[in-house]
Design a protein around this motif. Sequence first.
Motif, short mmCIF file in Angstrom:
data_model
loop_
_atom_site.label_atom_id
_atom_site.label_comp_id
_atom_site.label_asym_id
_atom_site.label_seq_id
_atom_site.Cartn_x
_atom_site.Cartn_y
_atom_site.Cartn_z
N GLY A 26 0.78 -1.24 0.00
CA GLY A 26 0.00 0.00 0.00
C GLY A 26 0.80 1.28 0.00
N PHE A 27 2.13 1.16 -0.09
CA PHE A 27 2.99 2.35 -0.16
C PHE A 27 4.31 1.94 -0.82
CE2 PHE A 27 6.05 1.46 3.33
CZ PHE A 27 5.42 0.40 3.95
N THR A 28 5.11 2.95 -1.15
CA THR A 28 6.40 2.68 -1.78
C THR A 28 7.38 2.29 -0.69
OG1 THR A 28 5.87 4.32 -3.48
CG2 THR A 28 8.16 3.59 -3.32
N PHE A 29 7.46 1.00 -0.46
CA PHE A 29 8.19 0.46 0.69
C PHE A 29 9.63 0.98 0.75
CE2 PHE A 29 9.00 -2.48 4.02
CZ PHE A 29 10.24 -3.07 3.78
N GLY A 30 10.29 0.99 -0.37
CA GLY A 30 11.70 1.36 -0.40
C GLY A 30 11.98 2.81 -0.08
N SER A 71 16.78 -6.53 8.91
CA SER A 71 17.13 -6.45 7.50
C SER A 71 15.86 -6.17 6.70
CB SER A 71 17.78 -7.76 7.04
OG SER A 71 16.89 -8.85 7.20
N ARG A 72 16.07 -5.80 5.46
CA ARG A 72 14.91 -5.54 4.61
C ARG A 72 15.21 -5.96 3.19
NH1 ARG A 72 13.44 0.47 5.08
NH2 ARG A 72 11.94 -0.02 3.40
N ASP A 73 14.15 -6.29 2.47
CA ASP A 73 14.26 -6.61 1.06
C ASP A 73 13.29 -5.68 0.34
OD1 ASP A 73 14.02 -7.68 -1.52
OD2 ASP A 73 14.34 -9.72 -0.82
N ASN A 74 13.82 -4.68 -0.31
CA ASN A 74 12.98 -3.69 -0.97
C ASN A 74 12.34 -4.22 -2.25
OD1 ASN A 74 13.40 -1.88 1.08
ND2 ASN A 74 14.87 -0.62 -0.05
#
Length: 127
Positions: A26-30, A71-74
């Motif tokens: 629902g949003f631009t995660f990155g 951590s994140r995975d964009n």
Amino acid sequence: QVQLVEAGGGLAQPGGSLTLSCAASGFTFGDFAMSWARQVPGKEREFVAGITWSGFSKFYADSMKGRVAISRDNNKNTVTLQMNSLKDEDTAVYYCAKDRVSHADVWSTDHDRYDSWGQGTQVTVSS
């Protein structure tokens, strides 16, 4: 609309590990920093880890430093919290949260800074 869905909670023994994940939509995660916070009944929600929009910088609360990794995975719109050497006092509901400010390069532990929260996932550490 913004949705944050946590998963991965459960029962772990002291000294054990758990990996929590948060799927965002629902949003631009990155574009946004993300954080993990936890709460036990009767206490204020406590931020435990944060990661900037790019993933370049990571921040940890003293209570979990050395035992947790964010951590994140964009590409997959996910943010993960790897927790090791769990203690009884880590028992809590864990939430992921989205920073309201885009492209922030500092970690905020001001609750008002976050405009979206997941529903939480229960982590119980017990033998």
